[in-house]
Design a protein around this motif. Structure first.
Motif, PDB file in Angstrom:
ATOM      1  N   ALA A  73       0.809  -1.222   0.000  1.00  0.00           N
ATOM      2  CA  ALA A  73       0.000   0.000   0.000  1.00  0.00           C
ATOM      3  C   ALA A  73       0.842   1.272   0.000  1.00  0.00           C
ATOM      4  CB  ALA A  73      -0.980   0.002   1.175  1.00  0.00           C
ATOM      5  N   LYS A  74       1.885   1.283  -0.827  1.00  0.00           N
ATOM      6  CA  LYS A  74       2.703   2.476  -0.993  1.00  0.00           C
ATOM      7  C   LYS A  74       2.464   3.067  -2.378  1.00  0.00           C
ATOM      8  CE  LYS A  74       4.646   2.072   3.008  1.00  0.00           C
ATOM      9  NZ  LYS A  74       4.432   3.064   4.084  1.00  0.00           N
ATOM     10  N   PRO A  75       2.307   4.385  -2.478  1.00  0.00           N
ATOM     11  CA  PRO A  75       2.219   5.005  -3.803  1.00  0.00           C
ATOM     12  C   PRO A  75       3.544   4.873  -4.547  1.00  0.00           C
ATOM     13  CG  PRO A  75       2.292   6.680  -2.073  1.00  0.00           C
ATOM     14  CD  PRO A  75       2.179   5.362  -1.381  1.00  0.00           C
ATOM     15  N   LEU A  76       3.469   4.883  -5.878  1.00  0.00           N
ATOM     16  CA  LEU A  76       4.646   4.642  -6.704  1.00  0.00           C
ATOM     17  C   LEU A  76       4.928   5.830  -7.620  1.00  0.00           C
ATOM     18  CD1 LEU A  76       3.770   1.031  -7.981  1.00  0.00           C
ATOM     19  CD2 LEU A  76       5.023   1.642  -5.901  1.00  0.00           C
ATOM     20  N   ILE A  77       6.209   5.996  -7.943  1.00  0.00           N
ATOM     21  CA  ILE A  77       6.625   6.845  -9.059  1.00  0.00           C
ATOM     22  C   ILE A  77       7.544   6.001  -9.922  1.00  0.00           C
ATOM     23  CG2 ILE A  77       7.878   8.891  -9.817  1.00  0.00           C
ATOM     24  CD1 ILE A  77       7.273  10.195  -7.123  1.00  0.00           C
ATOM     25  N   THR A  78       7.222   5.921 -11.215  1.00  0.00           N
ATOM     26  CA  THR A  78       8.091   5.172 -12.121  1.00  0.00           C
ATOM     27  C   THR A  78       8.002   5.774 -13.509  1.00  0.00           C
ATOM     28  OG1 THR A  78       8.741   2.940 -12.819  1.00  0.00           O
ATOM     29  CG2 THR A  78       6.381   3.433 -12.788  1.00  0.00           C
ATOM     30  N   THR A  79       8.794   5.242 -14.414  1.00  0.00           N
ATOM     31  CA  THR A  79       8.841   5.790 -15.756  1.00  0.00           C
ATOM     32  C   THR A  79       7.766   5.191 -16.649  1.00  0.00           C
ATOM     33  OG1 THR A  79      10.645   4.207 -16.074  1.00  0.00           O
ATOM     34  CG2 THR A  79      11.253   6.515 -15.867  1.00  0.00           C
ATOM     35  N   ASP A  80       7.381   5.990 -17.640  1.00  0.00           N
ATOM     36  CA  ASP A  80       6.425   5.527 -18.649  1.00  0.00           C
ATOM     37  C   ASP A  80       7.204   4.659 -19.632  1.00  0.00           C
ATOM     38  OD1 ASP A  80       4.290   5.129 -20.278  1.00  0.00           O
ATOM     39  OD2 ASP A  80       4.149   7.194 -20.987  1.00  0.00           O
ATOM     40  N   ASN A  81       7.583   3.479 -19.135  1.00  0.00           N
ATOM     41  CA  ASN A  81       8.506   2.597 -19.843  1.00  0.00           C
ATOM     42  C   ASN A  81       7.973   1.171 -19.803  1.00  0.00           C
ATOM     43  OD1 ASN A  81      10.856   1.777 -21.182  1.00  0.00           O
ATOM     44  ND2 ASN A  81      11.994   1.507 -19.285  1.00  0.00           N
TER      45      ASN A  81
END
Length: 375
Positions: free
Chosen positions: A295-303
């Motif tokens: 239940a952690k929000p994520l940041i990642t690349t549009d990859n």
């Protein structure tokens, strides 16, 4: 088929990945009465597989070598092992087992399945090594019953290059996450810091440099933002980041280096957001699945692979690859959320994992496929 004759062989380049990524599948196969043999290059996880109940055959398998004599030797070794052990079905993982194992299985007359766990440099570059690899894929993938891909992007690449027939190309949607093991845990300490955590081997390809640069940008305006790295340094890889470089970042005060761990859950539980700015062709990043399951929000690349784990603006944020400024903007958006809004984003992320990436769904696909082919 009788209970005693259900023999499955799994082939991968390192025991570590077999134990960590397919523990649930192997446990279920053993529980259902299959005799499981693992052929792999030995490491400290070989004995853990044996302790599970697997028969483990040590076989050096170079993940990135390009020596044709070594590759022919691998093909022959696998062929001999298949004839001597006579499994009912073989499952291959990673590039060398997929290519040479599929050929060896055909020669031995044993049905097989190939699982491509990410395309890596083979389809990013267009050098002679990549061209040879594609030719070998095209030859080898004529023979497995099915070829599984962890995301639709990879499947489409293979179809575009005519490396596999459409009727064999199947999407597995990751190797699954154990939602009981990776479940939300309360923080053990509270302060005003907002923690961004990157979990990966320390490789430039994983976007570690962009993460550090975003940290520099953000910390000038938000000194309570903390950027943490968790993963190994200094191993053999063209894209490796040495420990000395990480020490420089530590001395600069831009990141905290957490080293390595056998259990990431305690670090994920303390994080407010998990980040992976990778520009590598991922299969499906396990660190992001595990973080979302907790239940952690994520940041990642549009990859490739990365975007599959995020519902944009609902469970996390996507940014362009190799863009530290865009990554910093995403981090600032997370910093601007209330704690309850971040919590809600995390809850939706876990619900997404339950719908699409639950390990139980993956195990069911394995069992259905084995039953389909009479194993």
């Amino acid at each position: 088929m009788s209970f005693q004759n259900k023999r499955i062989t799994l082939v991968v380049n390192v025991a570590w990945s077999m134990f960590n990524f397919r523990h649930g599948v192997i446990s279920r196969l053993l529980a259902d009465g299959y005799k499981v043999t693992v052929i792999t290059a030995p490491d400290e996880f070989s004995d853990k597989l044996r302790n599970m109940g697997c028969t483990v055959i040590d076989l050096p398998i170079s993940g990135k070598g390009t020596n044709p004599l070594q590759d022919l030797s691998l093909l022959y070794s696998l062929y001999r092992l298949y004839l001597s052990t006579m499994p009912n079905f073989i499952i291959h993982y990673s590039i060398k087992p997929n290519i040479y194992g599929s050929l060896a299985a055909k020669l031995a007359g044993i049905p097989s399945l190939a699982v491509t766990t990410g395309l890596g440099y083979t389809f990013v570059n267009d050098n002679w090594i990549a061209k040879v690899a594609r030719s070998l894929y095209k030859l080898a993938f004529r023979y497995p019953k099915e070829v599984w891909f962890l995301n639709e992007d990879d499947r489409q690449v293979f179809l575009k290059h005519s490396l596999v027939s459409a009727d064999k190309a199947v999407v597995l949607y990751s190797e699954g996450v154990n939602l009981n093991h990776f479940s939300p845990l309360p923080k053990t300490s509270y302060d005003e810091n907002i923690r961004f955590l990157l979990i990966a081997r320390m490789l430039w390809d994983k976007g570690v440099g962009e993460f550090v640069e975003a940290a520099r940008i953000i910390r000038k305006k938000y000194p309570h933002a903390t950027f943490q790295l968790l993963g190994a340094c200094g191993f053999a890889n063209p894209s490796v980041i040495e420990r000395e470089q990480v020490e420089k970042w530590e001395k600069e005060g831009v990141i905290e280096y957490l080293g390595t761990t056998n259990d990431v859950r305690s670090h994920i539980s303390q994080a407010d957001c998990v980040v992976l700015p990778s520009f590598y062709r991922e299969g499906i990043p396990r660190s992001l699945m595990e973080a979302a399951a907790m239940a952690k929000p994520l940041i990642t690349t549009d990859n490739v692979g990365c975007r599959d784990v995020v519902i944009p603006d609902e469970t996390g944020l996507l940014c362009p690859v190799k863009d530290a400024n865009a990554l910093a903007i995403c981090c600032e958006k997370v910093l601007g959320l209330s704690s309850s809004a971040r919590e809600e984003m995390g809850i939706r992320g876990r619900e997404f994992m339950m719908r699409q990436f639950d390990e139980k769904l993956i195990i069911a696909q394995y069992l259905h496929t084995l039953n389909k082919y009479g194993v």
